[in-house]
Enzyme design. Structure first.
Site: not given
Ligand code: TTP
Ligand code: MG
Length: 543
Positions: A343, A345, A434
């Site tokens: 995703d 973020d 997100d």
């Molecule tokens: P993710 O998007 O789940 O993971 P990522 O970006 O490291 O890997 P991916 O390529 O699979 O997307 O989450 C990003 C970071 O945000 C992760 O370290 C955990 C943190 N996080 C929070 O702090 N609060 C939350 O509610 C969520 C969903 C994630």
């Molecule tokens: Mg991510």
């Protein structure tokens, strides 16, 4: 979620220990034509030599089974340069050009880097004038010193994206995921820690000796490493990959909106494929799951950096239309430099906005995108953030900021990359996004928290608690050793502190808001306390 990563661990037949006839690389596999490597078996042993040869060949190096005059680099272990020359003399092999005589640490670094690395003094084997004296010790070993410095906390290690130990870390990632599916938290953490520490190593584990002194590798983990070194695969991982429950959970949880409970339910009901689940009329799906099925193909194919950048431009445009001074920072895996993600973020914060403006922003952005036809699904979660709440002691605690989990309809003409992989007629791709909105004074903590990785965050919190007597979460950093004064009535004080406040702080103190929260310069605070290394500065400074 990514599809199962089986390639590095794909079943390879157990082979008898090889003694001579090793497979040479085929010419098309060789990436570095000018370099011809020969590995000396003496003092290294047959198995280790075969393992090294295979690893090097997989990385595109030309490694010869036999010594010949085409060899340019001779690699040895526990031999001095004189030892090697002596051996060459005994072989009576004419080596026309003068090959480099190198310690095995050079080859290991090359394997780790996936390309030839520079040969420095520490790699070169020393040749004494009188090289017949074979009692001369070889060059100093470099690995043990590197190992000594490794911290048990991921936040105290430099972790590059260049993973030299993928064959092991893939195995531990699979085992950790399986434990997660089985809600076996302790084992899950054990495997995640092992994978994390191995990812941080600047060298490839070649023998069990290399694991000495590395933290987070318990006996179970070491057994698995040993099996992989010897056989090229782990029987436990193989069993997990063939396990129906694991396969089904992997498949079900790859649908957006499907977690462990739903997977368990579907598995118990006898479902094994998504098509059967989708077509079953007795099942009720949530709105999120319906969207997950609808855009499944796009969502399981990972997001590329080019796509993430394109989304970023559109997010900034939309956010700044309402709050022109807002900072929009891409977080998560892409902030850590990953090339792919599941995703994208974003953390949004605005120095000049009121609480109301802040609270309304995400809904306004959703309305705008809906009007423009850029939104396929969204779920806005209101903030439950309380200013005077203490940081959470839980290492996995979720934060309380307002956030929006959505599926964005990304027009592909906005993506700055080769579109050839897209089938004709496809003009957009569904992307999971997100968005997190946080108060400006919390931006450093929120950014640190949302940058990840999960293991880094966990260890950051463990480190804060155990080594610094502090509590950290996505909202604040709290110093437990400081006496903090309470402003306001005694009732307020009890309301906000009763569960977590250390007993000794209970006597008639006054709490100043900015001591507890919104520290004047939280970034500096993090660094001064040694909670994060200065190199983390980038991670906590909004761009
Ligand atoms: P993710 O998007 O789940 O993971 P990522 O970006 O490291 O890997 P991916 O390529 O699979 O997307 O989450 C990003 C970071 O945000 C992760 O370290 C955990 C943190 N996080 C929070 O702090 N609060 C939350 O509610 C969520 C969903 C994630
Ligand atoms: Mg991510």
């Amino acid at each position: 979620m990514d599809p199962p990563q089986t390639s590095p661990l794909s079943p390879r037949k157990k082979r008898p220990r090889q003694t001579g006839a090793l497979m040479a690389s085929s010419p098309q596999d060789i990436k570095f034509q000018d370099l011809v490597v020969f590995i000396l078996e003496k003092k290294m042993g047959t198995t280790r030599r075969a393992f090294l040869m295979e690893l090097a060949r997989r990385k595109g190096f030309r490694v010869e089974n036999e010594l010949s005059d085409s060899v340019t680099h001779i690699v040895a272990e526990n031999n001095s340069g004189s030892d090697v020359l002596e051996w060459l003399q005994v072989q009576k092999i004419q080596v026309s050009s003068q090959p480099e005589l190198l310690d095995v640490s050079w080859l290991i670094e090359c394997i780790g880097a996936g390309k030839p690395v520079e040969m420095t003094g520490k790699h070169q084997l020393v040749v004494r004038r009188d090289y017949s004296d074979s009692t001369n010790p070889g060059p100093p070993k470099t690995l043990p010193t590197a190992v000594q410095k490794i911290s048990q906390y991921a936040c105290q290690r430099r972790t590059t994206l260049n993973n030299c130990n993928q064959i092991f870390t893939d195995a531990f990632d699979i085992l950790a995921e399986n434990c997660e599916f089985r809600e076996n938290e302790d084992s899950c953490v054990t495997f995640m820690r092992a994978a994390s520490v191995l990812k941080s190593l600047p060298f490839t584990i070649i023998s069990m000796k290399d694991t000495e002194g590395i933290p987070c590798l318990g006996s179970k983990v070491k057994c698995i490493i040993e099996e992989i070194i010897e056989d090229g695969e782990s029987s436990e991982v193989k069993a997990v990959l063939n396990d129906e429950r694991y396969q089904s959970f992997k498949l079900f949880t790859s649908v957006f909106g499907v977690g462990l409970k739903t997977s368990e339910k579907w598995f118990r009901m006898g479902f094994r494929t998504l098509s059967k689940v989708r077509s079953d009329e007795s099942l009720k799906f949530t709105r999120m799951q319906r969207a997950g099925f609808l855009y499944y193909e796009d969502l399981v194919s990972c997001v590329t950096r080019a796509e993430a950048e394109a989304v970023s431009v559109l997010v900034k445009e939309a956010v700044q239309a309402f709050l022109p001074d807002a900072f929009v920072t891409m977080t998560g895996g892409f902030r850590r430099g990953k090339k792919m993600g599941h995703d994208v973020d974003f953390l949004i914060t605005s120095p000049g906005s009121t609480e109301d403006e802040e609270q309304q922003l995400l809904q306004k952005v959703m309305n705008l995108w809906e009007k423009k036809g850029l939104l396929l699904y969204y779920d806005l979660v209101e903030s439950t953030f309380e200013k005077l709440r203490l940081p959470s002691r839980k290492v996995d605690a979720l934060d309380h900021f307002q956030k929006c989990f959505l599926i964005f309809k990304l027009p592909l003409q906005r993506v700055d990359s080769d579109q050839s992989s897209w089938q004709e007629g496809k003009t957009w791709k569904a992307i999971r996004v997100d968005l997190v909105m946080c108060p400006y004074e919390r931006r450093a903590f929120a950014l640190l928290g949302w940058t990840g990785s999960r293991q880094f965050e966990r260890d950051l919190r463990r480190y804060a608690t155990h080594e610094r007597k502090m509590i950290l979460d996505n909202h604040a950093l709290y110093d437990k050793t400081k006496l903090i004064r309470v402003k306001g009535s005694r009732k307020d004080f009890h309301r906000l502190t009763v569960s977590t406040w250390p007993r000794m702080h209970f006597k008639s103190f006054w709490l100043k808001d900015d001591e507890l929260i919104g520290l004047p310069e939280p970034v500096q605070q993090c660094i001064l306390t040694g909670l994060v290394y200065p190199w983390c500065w980038q991670r906590v400074t909004p761009k």
